[in-house]
Design an enzyme around this catalytic site. Structure first.
Site, PDB file in Angstrom:
ATOM      1  N   GLU A  17      23.767  41.712 -49.065  1.00  0.00           N
ATOM      2  CA  GLU A  17      24.961  41.415 -49.876  1.00  0.00           C
ATOM      3  C   GLU A  17      24.800  41.871 -51.320  1.00  0.00           C
ATOM      4  O   GLU A  17      23.796  41.597 -51.966  1.00  0.00           O
ATOM      5  CB  GLU A  17      25.206  39.901 -49.844  1.00  0.00           C
ATOM      6  CG  GLU A  17      26.395  39.475 -50.675  1.00  0.00           C
ATOM      7  CD  GLU A  17      26.677  37.998 -50.539  1.00  0.00           C
ATOM      8  OE1 GLU A  17      26.970  37.553 -49.416  1.00  0.00           O
ATOM      9  OE2 GLU A  17      26.603  37.283 -51.544  1.00  0.00           O
ATOM     10  N   LYS A  31      32.300  27.035 -41.718  1.00  0.00           N
ATOM     11  CA  LYS A  31      31.994  26.605 -43.094  1.00  0.00           C
ATOM     12  C   LYS A  31      32.662  25.273 -43.377  1.00  0.00           C
ATOM     13  O   LYS A  31      33.890  25.180 -43.365  1.00  0.00           O
ATOM     14  CB  LYS A  31      32.551  27.692 -44.031  1.00  0.00           C
ATOM     15  CG  LYS A  31      32.300  27.511 -45.515  1.00  0.00           C
ATOM     16  CD  LYS A  31      32.941  28.687 -46.274  1.00  0.00           C
ATOM     17  CE  LYS A  31      32.453  28.802 -47.695  1.00  0.00           C
ATOM     18  NZ  LYS A  31      33.080  29.948 -48.410  1.00  0.00           N
ATOM     19  N   LYS A  41      23.726  32.235 -42.142  1.00  0.00           N
ATOM     20  CA  LYS A  41      24.123  32.364 -43.554  1.00  0.00           C
ATOM     21  C   LYS A  41      23.228  31.457 -44.375  1.00  0.00           C
ATOM     22  O   LYS A  41      23.466  30.274 -44.517  1.00  0.00           O
ATOM     23  CB  LYS A  41      25.590  31.942 -43.663  1.00  0.00           C
ATOM     24  CG  LYS A  41      26.283  32.381 -44.918  1.00  0.00           C
ATOM     25  CD  LYS A  41      26.526  33.876 -44.892  1.00  0.00           C
ATOM     26  CE  LYS A  41      27.444  34.387 -45.955  1.00  0.00           C
ATOM     27  NZ  LYS A  41      28.644  33.667 -46.172  1.00  0.00           N
ATOM     28  N   ASN A 101      30.404  41.107 -51.820  1.00  0.00           N
ATOM     29  CA  ASN A 101      30.967  39.782 -52.054  1.00  0.00           C
ATOM     30  C   ASN A 101      31.977  39.855 -53.199  1.00  0.00           C
ATOM     31  O   ASN A 101      31.656  40.309 -54.294  1.00  0.00           O
ATOM     32  CB  ASN A 101      29.854  38.771 -52.377  1.00  0.00           C
ATOM     33  CG  ASN A 101      30.332  37.339 -52.144  1.00  0.00           C
ATOM     34  OD1 ASN A 101      31.528  37.096 -51.971  1.00  0.00           O
ATOM     35  ND2 ASN A 101      29.412  36.397 -52.143  1.00  0.00           N
ATOM     36  N   GLU A 159      33.726  40.682 -48.256  1.00  0.00           N
ATOM     37  CA  GLU A 159      33.428  39.249 -48.137  1.00  0.00           C
ATOM     38  C   GLU A 159      34.158  38.404 -49.177  1.00  0.00           C
ATOM     39  O   GLU A 159      34.199  38.756 -50.358  1.00  0.00           O
ATOM     40  CB  GLU A 159      31.927  38.990 -48.392  1.00  0.00           C
ATOM     41  CG  GLU A 159      30.960  39.663 -47.471  1.00  0.00           C
ATOM     42  CD  GLU A 159      29.509  39.307 -47.849  1.00  0.00           C
ATOM     43  OE1 GLU A 159      28.607  39.760 -47.164  1.00  0.00           O
ATOM     44  OE2 GLU A 159      29.290  38.576 -48.838  1.00  0.00           O
ATOM     45  N   SER A 160      34.691  37.296 -48.744  1.00  0.00           N
ATOM     46  CA  SER A 160      35.224  36.224 -49.603  1.00  0.00           C
ATOM     47  C   SER A 160      36.619  36.499 -50.174  1.00  0.00           C
ATOM     48  O   SER A 160      36.957  37.635 -50.514  1.00  0.00           O
ATOM     49  CB  SER A 160      34.318  35.912 -50.791  1.00  0.00           C
ATOM     50  OG  SER A 160      33.002  35.672 -50.386  1.00  0.00           O
ATOM     51  N   GLU A 183      33.675  32.628 -40.385  1.00  0.00           N
ATOM     52  CA  GLU A 183      32.622  31.726 -40.887  1.00  0.00           C
ATOM     53  C   GLU A 183      32.866  30.254 -40.546  1.00  0.00           C
ATOM     54  O   GLU A 183      33.935  29.702 -40.823  1.00  0.00           O
ATOM     55  CB  GLU A 183      32.492  31.881 -42.397  1.00  0.00           C
ATOM     56  CG  GLU A 183      31.311  31.123 -42.984  1.00  0.00           C
ATOM     57  CD  GLU A 183      30.794  31.782 -44.241  1.00  0.00           C
ATOM     58  OE1 GLU A 183      30.016  32.751 -44.135  1.00  0.00           O
ATOM     59  OE2 GLU A 183      31.190  31.356 -45.335  1.00  0.00           O
TER      60      GLU A 183
HETATM   61  O1  LIG Z   1      35.397  31.199 -47.734  1.00  0.00           O
HETATM   62  P1  LIG Z   1      35.607  32.621 -48.121  1.00  0.00           P
HETATM   63  O2  LIG Z   1      36.135  32.783 -49.521  1.00  0.00           O
HETATM   64  O3  LIG Z   1      36.443  33.362 -47.115  1.00  0.00           O
HETATM   65  O4  LIG Z   1      34.142  33.328 -48.128  1.00  0.00           O
HETATM   66  C1  LIG Z   1      33.376  33.467 -46.958  1.00  0.00           C
HETATM   67  C2  LIG Z   1      32.009  34.077 -47.296  1.00  0.00           C
HETATM   68  O5  LIG Z   1      32.205  35.368 -47.788  1.00  0.00           O
HETATM   69  C3  LIG Z   1      31.270  33.224 -48.330  1.00  0.00           C
HETATM   70  O6  LIG Z   1      31.064  31.985 -47.784  1.00  0.00           O
HETATM   71  C4  LIG Z   1      29.940  33.819 -48.781  1.00  0.00           C
HETATM   72  C5  LIG Z   1      29.676  35.120 -49.015  1.00  0.00           C
HETATM   73  N1  LIG Z   1      28.397  35.276 -49.411  1.00  0.00           N
HETATM   74  C6  LIG Z   1      27.805  34.090 -49.446  1.00  0.00           C
HETATM   75  C7  LIG Z   1      26.486  33.733 -49.766  1.00  0.00           C
HETATM   76  C8  LIG Z   1      26.148  32.433 -49.671  1.00  0.00           C
HETATM   77  C9  LIG Z   1      27.079  31.459 -49.308  1.00  0.00           C
HETATM   78  C10 LIG Z   1      28.381  31.783 -48.984  1.00  0.00           C
HETATM   79  C11 LIG Z   1      28.748  33.120 -49.054  1.00  0.00           C
END
Ligand SMILES: O=P(O)(O)OC[C@@H](O)[C@@H](O)c1c[nH]c2ccccc12
Length: 393
Positions: A289, A179, A240, A311, A347-348, A177
């Protein structure tokens, strides 16, 4: 004030379209009450009956056509929210505007403040998005966008790239990502060059890239998406965004996206169905998601979904827990996912090779990672650190 009831009502919490009352100025009381739908039988009617003037009769007044239309619009809005709530969606859509205390002609409505104030960050983002998209749509209509798409280059196979990376490395395919910031973590990287980061990710072995396009909360942009696309990066690109309107899907395609995010916590089933069909029509992959079992079950009930993201971050509270991925893939749900050959993306909150191994064991074939790699001085090397080995070749 003969013939009119002075009404002071505290509306129930789902009265989050308060300014819709403002169109009712010249609507007679009987119509007014009838069109309040669920309210009519609840607090307003009760308070009307209790009011001193409740015996007063209302002189019929003709309703201007425009007002009647607005009332209908309001009813449809209410209905959509009720459908969403019945599917467990807690995110309410934006009220049209309006202060907490609203005066309407001779009637006075005291609206609960919570109806006009977002209850959490996701709701705030969605309300902002609703306004933003309405503005954008005025500038570029869907037909203009459609014309642009006639000459758009073909999309790249987002899901195919994830599968190929998974086969090649024996590890989850990486969606890396781009970001810059997030509401929960603030600025992640000051010297933020989206193209350099994207190229470093590609060199480091990412299968696909995710580009945040929300400006206000994530400091992203569609310009970043276009720049990366035009710089010759070959990885397919995920837009995104917080999609609330199909217009955004067409826009994403026009800006060079190959895939787009649809968030089940925001979109009712019918929207997900309809929007994922539009994605197919436009050659985009839809990453749907989910965050909990209920959302997962809703999405598994929709035909044609090929890519589901779990997520680990709750977008309402920001809490991160990677065991969320494991929980949602256990038992029958995991079974259905395998039967349908759906690719699941973890995710995340993924930072270490152990985290990657954990979600892989849980059943994901892809991961979506931002913070842990974007923060590294060389984001490509960040990928090697995250996987515990070089996955670039
Ligand atoms: O920075 P991280 O913790 O690795 O996460 C990335 C991504 O999963 C996260 O930005 C995200 C997952 N779903 C979203 C929905 C909207 C905005 C952002 C997200």
């Amino acid at each position: 004030m003969e013939g009119l009831v002075s009404l002071r009502a505290t509306l129930p919490s789902f009265a989050h379209r308060p300014n819709r009352f403002s169109v009712r100025r010249s609507i007679p009381m009987d119509l007014h009450i009838r069109n309040l739908g669920p309210f009519a039988s609840s607090s307003i009617r009760a308070q009307q009956l209790e009011s001193e003037d409740s015996s007063a009769t209302v002189a019929p007044v003709t309703v201007p056509e425009e007002d009647a239309l607005k009332v209908k619009e309001w009813e449809v809005g209410m209905f959509q929210d009720e459908v969403a709530a019945s599917q467990g969606i807690r995110i309410r859509r934006r009220p049209w505007t309006g202060p907490p205390l609203h005066y309407v002609g001779p009637f006075e409505f005291r609206l609960q403040n919570e109806g006009n104030t977002p209850r959490n960050i996701l709701e705030e983002i969605i309300w902002h998005k609703d306004k933003e998209v309405a503005k954008f749509r005025e500038r570029r209509s869907l037909s203009v966008l459609n014309k642009e798409l006639e000459n758009a280059p073909p999309t790249r196979d987002f899901i195919g790239a994830l599968k190929a990376a998974n086969m090649r490395t024996g590890m989850p395919g990486l969606i890396a990502e781009v970001k810059k910031a997030s509401p929960s973590r603030g600025i992640l990287r000051e010297d933020f060059d989206p193209v350099e980061i994207a190229q470093a990710y590609e060199r480091g072995g990412a299968a696909c890239l995710s580009v945040l396009t929300d400006e206000k909360y994530f400091k992203g942009s569609f310009e970043n998406l276009e720049l990366i696309r035009k710089a010759g990066v070959k990885c397919p690109l995920l837009c995104k965004e917080f999609v609330v309107d199909a217009w955004q899907i067409y826009n994403a395609r026009a800006k060079g996206a190959d895939a787009i995010l649809l968030i089940a916590a925001v979109l009712p089933d019918l929207d997900i169905k309809y929007m994922s069909k539009i994605c197919k029509l436009l050659g985009l992959a839809a990453l749907v998601e989910v965050h909990d079992e209920r959302e997962m079950d809703r999405v598994l009930g929709i035909d044609g979904i090929e890519l589901i993201g779990i997520n680990n971050r709750n977008l309402e509270t920001f809490e991160v827990d990677i065991s969320n991925t494991k929980r949602l893939l256990e038992g029958e749900r995991g079974q259905r996912i395998r039967e349908k050959d759906i690719i699941v993306v973890g995710e995340s909150g993924l930072f270490t090779p152990d985290d990657i191994a954990f979600v892989q064991d849980a059943g994901v074939r892809a991961v979506l990672v931002g913070e842990s790699i974007v923060k590294q001085s060389d984001p490509g090397k960040g990928i090697t650190g995250l996987f515990g080995k070089d996955i670039s070749s």
